[in-house]
Design an enzyme around this catalytic site. Structure first.
Site, PDB file in Angstrom:
ATOM      1  N   GLU A 294      27.366  29.011  24.360  1.00  0.00           N
ATOM      2  CA  GLU A 294      26.112  29.312  25.063  1.00  0.00           C
ATOM      3  C   GLU A 294      25.856  28.294  26.184  1.00  0.00           C
ATOM      4  OE1 GLU A 294      21.373  29.962  23.961  1.00  0.00           O
ATOM      5  OE2 GLU A 294      22.725  29.019  22.501  1.00  0.00           O
ATOM      6  N   LYS A 364      20.520  37.636  27.577  1.00  0.00           N
ATOM      7  CA  LYS A 364      19.914  37.496  26.250  1.00  0.00           C
ATOM      8  C   LYS A 364      18.585  38.234  26.176  1.00  0.00           C
ATOM      9  CE  LYS A 364      18.739  34.100  22.680  1.00  0.00           C
ATOM     10  NZ  LYS A 364      18.578  32.675  22.343  1.00  0.00           N
ATOM     11  N   CYS A 418      23.219  33.148  20.397  1.00  0.00           N
ATOM     12  CA  CYS A 418      22.494  32.331  19.414  1.00  0.00           C
ATOM     13  C   CYS A 418      21.896  33.186  18.295  1.00  0.00           C
ATOM     14  CB  CYS A 418      21.433  31.496  20.123  1.00  0.00           C
ATOM     15  SG  CYS A 418      20.809  30.103  19.126  1.00  0.00           S
TER      16      CYS A 418
END
Length: 547
Positions: A294, A364, A418
């Site tokens: 990430e 995201k 995540c």
């Protein structure tokens, strides 16, 4: 201090001591359950898994227990289990929020007080129904388990855990049944086993009945383990593979923050990842694709923003290798209107060795409150001016896949950034979009050692079992690994060390959808129907007794 003041102080201390001593005795079973649950969740072995809630539930089925006492007993249990299993919240508040340790501990205590209120809610509702409809203790225990299962699905949580995850952590083969009912469904089974144990305890005065139920419970547990083992073997089928090399650069938190803010370290971080990739390619020349974690690339990587300093460094270093990269980076829309908010996105890119986008980036979608967005700021933008220090990333439109032409095939990578890996519905969406391989990129450097990294790891790997797709996980500080669709977990990286590792990701082309994806995630409707049926039976019985 004079003698009178000393006497008063000693008297008050004795009274407080007696008060807490009495409360500890009154809620001793709730305290025990909190300890059992907390020490049976990852990273502990699940030694009390099928009886951890039994002491609490037995205590609240007592005829003398009020709804208020049932709620408080459940609250005590959830407070203790949270303090044991999720104490890393204090470290995160201190490290990520730069909050002093005293305030970080206060934040932890507040988290423990409110984060799992569905546990006392389940006990209180069941006891209320028991008292109102004169329901038996056995049915009440089933109702507590089902209410717990339903409420844990809808209760807002930062870290969406359940007891089902302990099965894959401990390698108990029953976890293979997650492709039928999901890990929430497995959690429900575990809760019902807890209710069964509690019922057996209540029947201890009738030994024959108690031993009969205990024998039946052992048979059921053995059946779950055996059937899970047999079921899992059906996924040992593969007709494609790709060699993916994960780069774990172990970037420090200060460097990450400064790079995100554009205040430095961007070049050094970029060069660290490219250098580690070059060294890894020497060790693993069969590498087909690199996976970076990430925001590993600390700059924008959109096609319209190539040619910047750091993309040039990337192209220069990786050009000689000639392998594509999946990496976390920042994304931004092309500027078309200065009046339109040009949000920065936490994104996942599939690029060639020159940085050219091979497909549109995945941005995201499920953002972390206070870490990546300010709650209510979309409705009240003034909050962003009042609290400018809170990051405010744009929200993507996932789930979505990135397609990569590999040899004569096209591989669809299902991206998770995540904590998106904890959301079963999100991963079902990736499977429905045609994902062949799941790829999770994350940064666990804010969460300490050793609880959260292991909890987060296995809760993410669980998604591979539910949808039966291989999953590769690339992290900044560990734990990086991969899991195949049959449940085989490959090598795992060390924590807080620079590392690289090659994974042979075997997958099945055009793999079928699991029962869980198609229908199994609707199991909650069955539990609601059972609860309604139990309530109706209780009401009818209560009316017949009154008449």
């Amino acid at each position: 201090m004079d003698s009178l003041t000393l006497c008063v102080t000693n008297t008050m201390m004795k009274r407080w001591f007696q008060f807490f001593k009495q409360k500890a005795y009154d809620f001793r079973w709730a305290i025990l359950s909190g300890v059992l649950v907390g020490t049976s969740y990852i990273p502990f072995p699940p030694w009390a898994l099928i009886f951890c809630y039994a002491p609490l539930w037995v205590s609240v089925t007592d005829e003398k227990t009020s709804v208020k006492d049932a709620f408080f007993a459940g609250w005590v249990t959830q407070f203790i289990l949270t303090l044991i299993g999720f104490h890393w919240i204090a470290y995160t508040a201190h490290e990520f929020g730069q909050i002093p340790w005293v305030l970080s501990i206060v934040a932890l205590l507040l988290f423990c007080a409110f984060m799992h209120l569905y546990i006392p809610a389940a006990t209180a509702i069941a006891v209320w129904m028991k008292r109102k409809f004169k329901i038996s203790a056995g049915i009440t225990l089933v109702m507590i388990a089902l209410l717990h299962s339903l409420l844990e699905r809808v209760w807002p949580a930062i870290f969406d855990w359940n007891l089902g995850y302990t099965l894959i952590w401990a390698k108990i083969p029953a976890y293979h049944l997650a492709d039928v009912v999901g890990f929430l469904g497995l959690s429900t089974i575990i809760l019902l086993l807890n209710a069964w144990i509690a019922y057996i305890w209540l029947q201890q005065s009738v030994l024959k009945k108690a031993f009969t139920h205990l024998g039946a419970l052992v048979v059921v547990v053995a059946a779950l383990v055996i059937s899970g083992n047999i079921h899992g073997q059906g996924w040992n089928k593969f007709d494609g593979e790709v060699h993916a090399t994960v780069i774990q650069a172990n970037i420090g938190n200060l460097e990450k923050v400064y790079a995100e803010q554009g205040r430095g370290y961007q070049e050094s971080i970029t060069r660290r990842f490219t250098t580690l990739s070059q060294e890894a390619f020497v060790k693993f020349p069969n590498t087909d694709i690199f996976i970076w974690p990430e925001t590993a690339f600390p700059d924008y990587l959109d096609q319209h923003l190539l040619g910047r300093k750091h993309t040039n460094i990337l192209a220069e270093a990786m050009g000689a290798i000639g392998r594509p990269i999946i990496t976390g980076a920042y994304s931004k829309d092309e500027k078309t209107d200065v009046k339109v908010d040009q949000s920065t996105y936490n994104a996942l890119f599939l690029v060639d060795a020159q940085g050219n986008n091979l497909d549109k980036p995945y941005r995201k979608t499920e953002l972390l409150a206070f870490g990546e967005y300010l709650p209510l700021s979309e409705r009240f933008p003034i909050l962003l001016k009042w609290l400018p220090f809170v990051s405010n990333f744009g929200r993507g439109h996932g789930p979505d896949v990135m397609k990569w032409k590999f040899n004569d095939d096209v591989i669809a990578w299902g991206g998770q950034v995540c904590y998106e890996g904890l959301d079963a519905a999100f991963t079902r969406g990736l499977e429905e979009k045609g994902a062949d391989i799941l790829v999770n990129v994350t940064n666990d450097s804010w969460f300490g050692y050793p609880f959260e990294p292991r909890q987060h790891l296995y809760m993410t790997l669980a998604r591979a079992i539910e949808v039966r797709r291989p999953l590769i996980r690339s992290t900044n500080t560990g734990i990086s690994t991969a899991i195949l669709a049959n449940g085989d977990v490959l090598q795992k990286s060390p924590l807080h060390e620079e590392w690289s590792g090659e994974f042979v990701l075997k997958y099945l082309k055009n793999a079928p959808s699991t029962f869980y994806v198609k229908m199994g995630h609707w199991d909650w409707a069955v539990y609601i129907a059972v609860l309604v049926l139990l309530a109706l039976v209780g009401a009818v019985n209560a009316r017949s007794r009154r008449s």
